[in-house]
Design a protein around this motif. Structure first.
Motif, PDB file in Angstrom:
ATOM      1  N   ASP A   1      -5.193  -0.505   4.149  1.00 23.88           N
ATOM      2  CA  ASP A   1      -5.703   0.798   3.704  1.00 23.88           C
ATOM      3  C   ASP A   1      -5.826   1.776   4.870  1.00 23.88           C
ATOM      4  OD1 ASP A   1      -5.959   0.326   0.952  1.00 23.88           O
ATOM      5  OD2 ASP A   1      -7.922  -0.613   1.206  1.00 23.88           O
TER       6      ASP A   1
ATOM      7  N   LYS B   1       0.825  -1.211   0.000  1.00 24.75           N
ATOM      8  CA  LYS B   1       0.000   0.000   0.000  1.00 24.75           C
ATOM      9  C   LYS B   1       0.857   1.258   0.000  1.00 24.75           C
ATOM     10  CE  LYS B   1      -4.084  -1.993   0.120  1.00 24.75           C
ATOM     11  NZ  LYS B   1      -5.102  -1.810  -0.948  1.00 24.75           N
TER      12      LYS B   1
ATOM     13  N   ASN C   1      -5.297  -6.726   2.979  1.00 26.98           N
ATOM     14  CA  ASN C   1      -5.239  -5.590   2.063  1.00 26.98           C
ATOM     15  C   ASN C   1      -6.185  -4.478   2.492  1.00 26.98           C
ATOM     16  OD1 ASN C   1      -3.328  -6.745   0.237  1.00 26.98           O
ATOM     17  ND2 ASN C   1      -4.959  -8.025  -0.594  1.00 26.98           N
TER      18      ASN C   1
END
Length: 247
Positions: free
Chosen positions: A221, A28, A217
């Motif tokens: 964030d 990320k 995932n």
């Protein structure tokens, strides 16, 4: 994000860059445009991620580091700052979730878990603060767990260490916030889609299909969101859990 960190992408350091949460965070921040440094005890295990980053053309530096070793942590931070670039964000993500009954917990095991989950966080947090206070900006994020809030049966060592890490993060946030350093504590109050959790949780696949397991995932964030926050609206503590998690 604090005011000065908008001028250049800089470097993100993830300490405890495991195969799931840590690697997801690395991806990320690479996508966010930062140069990513990742550290774990055995850097050879970072090779698949390094290959992935290279194929995507994203700068990535893997390091072997025992985060419990003060000299090793100081050397890691010094090397990155001198040879790679200024640290804009440091994330402490070392895991030490080792369930054991109190009668089976000898002093060596208790101390090792504390070293991994709490003392190592102090070392990384202190070294990050030393660099960031000189520049007057930066972000430090600590990964917490359910055990940061309450001690469960069979988790005395882990819970005591995570409580200590939580207190460390809170004290650092209060001390460093007025110096334009954003310190945050992410409490992951649920199982995450990792190999360890899949082997420990009954009906794992069913829970995962029903969004009852945290996706690394999606979790990652939130770390980028914290990094990007304007300093007039910083979050200190962020709880994360699936919609169906009891709390």
């Amino acid at each position: 994000m604090n005011e000065a960190s908008t001028t250049a992408p800089g470097v993100a350091l993830i300490v405890g860059a495991g195969d799931a949460i840590g690697s997801a965070i690395c991806r990320k921040f690479a996508a966010r445009g930062l140069t990513v440094c990742a550290a774990r005890r055995n850097a050879d295990k970072l090779q698949p991620l390094a290959d992935e980053m290279a194929a995507a053309g994203q700068p990535f530096y893997p390091f072997s580091c025992d985060a419990r070793n003060e000299d090793a942590v100081i050397e890691l931070f010094t090397h990155i700052e001198q040879d790679i670039g200024p640290l804009e964000i440091v994330i402490f993500n070392v895991g030490a979730n080792v369930p054991m009954g109190i009668l089976d917990t000898d002093s060596r095991k208790f101390f090792k878990i504390w070293e991994m989950a709490c003392f190592a966080g102090f070392l990384c947090g202190r070294e990050a603060a030393r660099r960031m206070t000189e520049r007057g900006h930066g972000t430090i994020i600590f990964t917490g767990a359910t055990a940061s809030r309450r001690g469960g049966a069979g988790f005395a060592a882990f819970a005591s260490a995570k409580h200590g890490l939580s207190a460390l993060a809170q004290s650092m946030a209060r001390e460093l916030g007025p110096q334009n350093i954003h310190v945050a504590h992410v409490v992951i109050d649920a199982g995450v889609d990792t190999e360890w959790v899949s082997n420990m949780v009954p009906d794992f696949e069913q829970l995962k299909a029903d969004d009852g397991i945290v996706n690394p995932n999606d979790l990652a964030d939130n770390y980028v969101m914290l990094f990007d926050q304007p300093r007039n609206a910083w979050t200190y503590e962020l709880d994360i859990r699936p919609w169906r998690e009891k709390w």
